[in-house]
Design a protein around this motif. Structure first.
Motif, PDB file in Angstrom:
ATOM      1  N   ILE A  27       0.724  -1.385   0.158  1.00 26.08           N
ATOM      2  CA  ILE A  27      -0.104   0.190  -0.201  1.00 26.08           C
ATOM      3  C   ILE A  27       0.790   1.113   0.011  1.00 26.08           C
ATOM      4  O   ILE A  27       0.550   2.160  -0.554  1.00 26.08           O
ATOM      5  N   SER A  28       1.933   1.205   0.527  1.00 26.62           N
ATOM      6  CA  SER A  28       2.893   2.375   0.937  1.00 26.62           C
ATOM      7  C   SER A  28       3.158   2.612  -0.569  1.00 26.62           C
ATOM      8  O   SER A  28       3.482   3.800  -0.997  1.00 26.62           O
ATOM      9  N   VAL A  29       3.888   1.724  -1.195  1.00 28.18           N
ATOM     10  CA  VAL A  29       4.335   1.582  -2.588  1.00 28.18           C
ATOM     11  C   VAL A  29       3.373   2.321  -3.610  1.00 28.18           C
ATOM     12  O   VAL A  29       3.545   3.290  -4.367  1.00 28.18           O
ATOM     13  N   VAL A  30       2.194   1.708  -3.458  1.00 28.19           N
ATOM     14  CA  VAL A  30       1.275   2.030  -4.481  1.00 28.19           C
ATOM     15  C   VAL A  30       0.631   3.543  -4.215  1.00 28.19           C
ATOM     16  O   VAL A  30       0.423   4.185  -4.933  1.00 28.19           O
ATOM     17  N   GLY A  31       0.631   3.898  -2.861  1.00 24.98           N
ATOM     18  CA  GLY A  31       0.344   5.203  -2.687  1.00 24.98           C
ATOM     19  C   GLY A  31       1.287   6.230  -3.032  1.00 24.98           C
ATOM     20  O   GLY A  31       0.994   7.374  -3.629  1.00 24.98           O
ATOM     21  N   VAL A  32       2.690   6.169  -3.202  1.00 24.03           N
ATOM     22  CA  VAL A  32       3.875   7.010  -3.846  1.00 24.03           C
ATOM     23  C   VAL A  32       3.545   6.936  -5.198  1.00 24.03           C
ATOM     24  O   VAL A  32       3.666   7.724  -5.833  1.00 24.03           O
ATOM     25  N   LEU A  33       3.410   5.656  -5.820  1.00 22.88           N
ATOM     26  CA  LEU A  33       3.200   5.322  -7.128  1.00 22.88           C
ATOM     27  C   LEU A  33       2.013   6.267  -7.884  1.00 22.88           C
ATOM     28  O   LEU A  33       2.226   7.094  -8.752  1.00 22.88           O
ATOM     29  N   VAL A  34       0.800   6.215  -7.216  1.00 21.61           N
ATOM     30  CA  VAL A  34      -0.289   6.707  -7.578  1.00 21.61           C
ATOM     31  C   VAL A  34      -0.001   8.335  -7.476  1.00 21.61           C
ATOM     32  O   VAL A  34      -0.503   9.193  -8.430  1.00 21.61           O
ATOM     33  N   SER A  35       0.376   8.898  -6.312  1.00 20.58           N
ATOM     34  CA  SER A  35       0.777  10.420  -6.328  1.00 20.58           C
ATOM     35  C   SER A  35       1.726  10.702  -7.263  1.00 20.58           C
ATOM     36  O   SER A  35       1.476  11.858  -7.982  1.00 20.58           O
ATOM     37  N   SER A  36       2.913  10.232  -7.565  1.00 22.97           N
ATOM     38  CA  SER A  36       3.691  10.440  -8.855  1.00 22.97           C
ATOM     39  C   SER A  36       3.040  10.558 -10.032  1.00 22.97           C
ATOM     40  O   SER A  36       3.137  11.371 -10.834  1.00 22.97           O
ATOM     41  N   ALA A  37       2.252   9.396 -10.399  1.00 27.20           N
ATOM     42  CA  ALA A  37       1.616   9.350 -11.641  1.00 27.20           C
ATOM     43  C   ALA A  37       0.766  10.491 -11.703  1.00 27.20           C
ATOM     44  O   ALA A  37       0.422  11.156 -12.784  1.00 27.20           O
ATOM     45  N   GLU A 325      14.746   1.509   4.435  1.00 30.65           N
ATOM     46  CA  GLU A 325      13.613   0.921   3.946  1.00 30.65           C
ATOM     47  C   GLU A 325      12.573   2.042   3.311  1.00 30.65           C
ATOM     48  O   GLU A 325      12.016   1.722   2.368  1.00 30.65           O
ATOM     49  N   GLY A 326      12.270   3.047   4.110  1.00 26.67           N
ATOM     50  CA  GLY A 326      11.337   4.210   3.491  1.00 26.67           C
ATOM     51  C   GLY A 326      11.739   4.757   2.574  1.00 26.67           C
ATOM     52  O   GLY A 326      10.959   4.795   1.434  1.00 26.67           O
ATOM     53  N   MET A 327      13.248   4.924   2.128  1.00 23.99           N
ATOM     54  CA  MET A 327      13.572   5.525   0.800  1.00 23.99           C
ATOM     55  C   MET A 327      13.327   4.426  -0.309  1.00 23.99           C
ATOM     56  O   MET A 327      13.186   4.867  -1.402  1.00 23.99           O
ATOM     57  N   LEU A 328      13.588   3.179  -0.008  1.00 24.14           N
ATOM     58  CA  LEU A 328      13.312   2.232  -1.066  1.00 24.14           C
ATOM     59  C   LEU A 328      11.931   2.178  -1.589  1.00 24.14           C
ATOM     60  O   LEU A 328      11.713   2.112  -2.779  1.00 24.14           O
ATOM     61  N   ILE A 329      10.958   2.168  -0.556  1.00 21.41           N
ATOM     62  CA  ILE A 329       9.592   2.475  -0.830  1.00 21.41           C
ATOM     63  C   ILE A 329       9.366   3.709  -1.675  1.00 21.41           C
ATOM     64  O   ILE A 329       8.610   3.623  -2.624  1.00 21.41           O
ATOM     65  N   SER A 330       9.944   4.725  -1.284  1.00 25.88           N
ATOM     66  CA  SER A 330       9.657   5.929  -2.186  1.00 25.88           C
ATOM     67  C   SER A 330      10.178   5.977  -3.404  1.00 25.88           C
ATOM     68  O   SER A 330       9.521   6.367  -4.426  1.00 25.88           O
ATOM     69  N   LEU A 331      11.593   5.283  -3.405  1.00 30.72           N
ATOM     70  CA  LEU A 331      11.971   5.371  -4.885  1.00 30.72           C
ATOM     71  C   LEU A 331      11.247   4.188  -5.862  1.00 30.72           C
ATOM     72  O   LEU A 331      11.245   4.810  -6.967  1.00 30.72           O
ATOM     73  N   ILE A 332      11.181   3.171  -5.287  1.00 33.32           N
ATOM     74  CA  ILE A 332      10.173   2.555  -6.314  1.00 33.32           C
ATOM     75  C   ILE A 332       8.849   2.904  -6.582  1.00 33.32           C
ATOM     76  O   ILE A 332       8.749   2.979  -7.883  1.00 33.32           O
ATOM     77  N   GLY A 333       8.066   3.477  -5.533  1.00 35.65           N
ATOM     78  CA  GLY A 333       6.783   3.946  -5.912  1.00 35.65           C
ATOM     79  C   GLY A 333       7.061   5.266  -7.008  1.00 35.65           C
ATOM     80  O   GLY A 333       6.175   5.304  -7.898  1.00 35.65           O
ATOM     81  N   SER A 334       7.831   6.098  -6.849  1.00 39.40           N
ATOM     82  CA  SER A 334       8.002   7.319  -7.656  1.00 39.40           C
ATOM     83  C   SER A 334       8.351   7.005  -9.091  1.00 39.40           C
ATOM     84  O   SER A 334       7.897   7.347  -9.947  1.00 39.40           O
ATOM     85  N   THR A 335       9.310   5.933  -9.051  1.00 42.36           N
ATOM     86  CA  THR A 335      10.064   5.639 -10.502  1.00 42.36           C
ATOM     87  C   THR A 335       8.837   5.190 -11.188  1.00 42.36           C
ATOM     88  O   THR A 335       8.878   5.382 -12.379  1.00 42.36           O
ATOM     89  N   PHE A 336       8.190   4.202 -10.764  1.00 38.28           N
ATOM     90  CA  PHE A 336       7.195   3.504 -11.583  1.00 38.28           C
ATOM     91  C   PHE A 336       6.046   4.259 -11.648  1.00 38.28           C
ATOM     92  O   PHE A 336       5.350   4.266 -12.748  1.00 38.28           O
ATOM     93  N   GLY A 337       5.895   5.278 -10.845  1.00 37.35           N
ATOM     94  CA  GLY A 337       4.635   6.255 -10.910  1.00 37.35           C
ATOM     95  C   GLY A 337       4.970   7.085 -12.022  1.00 37.35           C
ATOM     96  O   GLY A 337       4.060   7.549 -12.887  1.00 37.35           O
ATOM     97  N   ILE A 338       6.118   7.665 -11.958  1.00 37.42           N
ATOM     98  CA  ILE A 338       6.507   8.680 -13.110  1.00 37.42           C
ATOM     99  C   ILE A 338       6.507   7.939 -14.374  1.00 37.42           C
ATOM    100  O   ILE A 338       6.136   8.319 -15.538  1.00 37.42           O
ATOM    101  N   LEU A 339       6.907   6.544 -14.528  1.00 35.06           N
ATOM    102  CA  LEU A 339       6.748   5.896 -15.788  1.00 35.06           C
ATOM    103  C   LEU A 339       5.449   5.691 -16.352  1.00 35.06           C
ATOM    104  O   LEU A 339       4.999   5.641 -17.251  1.00 35.06           O
TER     105      LEU A 339
END
Length: 411
Positions: A27-37, A325-339
């Protein structure tokens, strides 16, 4: 590989003993992903709308416009402006005379804005994007004609074809007001329209005529309101603007399109950044899921952390583990969100599957998209900065919680 990175990556990607932790981390990864996208998509859509709106208002705006610093009119009968007209960088040059006039046709009247220009300068404008009906001409066989705005045509109810379509242009005489008959203080000239402009706020009340007709209708034969300039190289417009300003001095202002319509440009950009900050705030709330994910991870791995502390690990190491750990979640979510945001915008730009309301008056068929590299960088930087703060806060709270638990266990 640093020990903190190793633990952080293993905790994130390895199977946890508690299924709820997997769900919360996802959910944390998806939250960052959706926000970035969402940020990428909204900014790109706003860029597209900004481009369309500004292009519409720039259709009849020159690249550069010279106006007097004080007053409304100025004379161009001097060597300075003769040299300006001959500059090799200038492709189009037109003297302009503008003023409000009373238009009349039959029993209908309308206050419009007459704009007299040099007929050859009309070629600098895109007829297909401006003309609604009729011909895009103001001079034919040495006869003056007019192109009128949509509001002018609608209020006067004047046809653009036929013999009985001459409208009267009325303006007060210069220095008038002393005549016994008030009608003697009014200049009245007749002209027939040959074209109607598309409805647009920028020029729907205009009546465009040759400058000689405007001079005669206004009784102004010596001075002009402005000079409109088009260049051969729009990319070098800033340099040309500075050169012309230096040539003319402080008595004149050289305005680019943004300076000609400052309110419009400011409004469009303000709306874009207002939406950006609103979505960023929503994204911050979504990124706060990282704290929940770290809390659950601490509960699951507290025994491991206690063992590490028993082996001599300092609090800083444990804090770095959860921070990474928190930065990994953010980086993965933001990278895939921007993509994902890029793929969505690219698909919209290519196929236009999100369409506007259909109709004859529709300006665009599909919502425009304009992807800019600076926006992608801004989204990534925004998410990164927010993630750094939240990850640090999460790791600090995690170390504090483990410390409290370790103290109670020791007792």
């Amino acid at each position: 590989m640093k020990l903190s990175h190793f633990f952080a990556r293993r905790y994130l990607f390895s199977k946890k003993s508690v299924n709820a932790i997997n769900i919360i981390s996802t959910i944390s990864v998806v939250g960052v992903l959706v926000s970035s996208a969402a940020l990428v998509i909204v900014l790109s859509f706003y860029n597209g709308m900004e481009k369309v709106i500004l292009s519409m208002f720039s259709t009849f705006s020159p690249e550069l416009r010279v106006e007097p610093a004080e007053g409304k009119l100025f004379s161009t009968h001097n060597e300075l402006f003769e040299n300006l007209r001959k500059q090799k960088e200038i492709k189009g040059y037109s003297e302009v005379l503008e003023e409000k006039v009373l238009l009349q046709y039959g029993n209908h009247q309308f206050i419009g804005q007459i704009k007299g220009i040099e007929p050859k300068s009309l070629n600098q404008h895109a007829a297909d994007s401006m003309l609604y009906a009729g011909e895009f001409t103001i001079s034919k066989e040495n006869v003056s004609y007019a192109i009128i705005g949509a509001s002018v045509q609608a209020n006067l109810q004047i046809p653009i074809v036929g013999l009985q379509n001459t409208m009267l242009v009325n303006s007060p005489k210069k220095g008038g007001g002393n005549a016994v008959n008030p009608a003697d203080d009014i200049i009245q000239r007749g002209i027939s329209p040959r074209g109607v402009l598309k409805y647009q706020q920028g020029f729907d009340n205009l009546i465009i005529t040759p400058i000689d007709f405007a001079r005669d209708a206004l009784g102004e034969y010596e001075k002009v309101s402005a000079i409109e300039i088009y260049t051969h190289n729009p990319d070098g417009l800033t340099t040309i603007e500075e050169q012309i300003q230096a040539m003319l001095g402080d008595e004149f202002r050289v305005l680019n399109r943004e300076e000609q319509n400052p309110t419009l440009y400011k409004t469009v950009r303000t709306e874009k950044w207002a939406v950006f900050f609103i979505l960023t705030f929503i994204g911050i709330i979504a990124i706060f899921n990282i704290i929940g994910s770290m809390t659950m991870l601490v509960i699951d791995k507290r025994q491991d952390m206690i063992i590490l502390k028993s082996l001599g690990a300092e609090n800083s190491l444990i804090q770095r583990i959860f921070y990474n750990e928190g930065m990994l979640i953010s980086l993965i979510g933001s990278t895939f969100g921007i993509l994902i945001g890029y793929i969505f915008c690219f698909a919209q730009d290519t196929f236009g599957f999100i369409r506007t309301q259909e109709g004859q008056n529709s300006i665009i068929d599909a919502y425009p998209v304009d992807m800019r590299l600076t926006d992608f960088g801004l989204v990534f930087l925004t998410v990164l900065l927010v993630s750094i703060v939240i990850s640090y806060l999460s790791s600090y709270l995690s170390v504090k919680a483990i410390g409290s638990f370790h103290t109670k266990t020791s007792e």
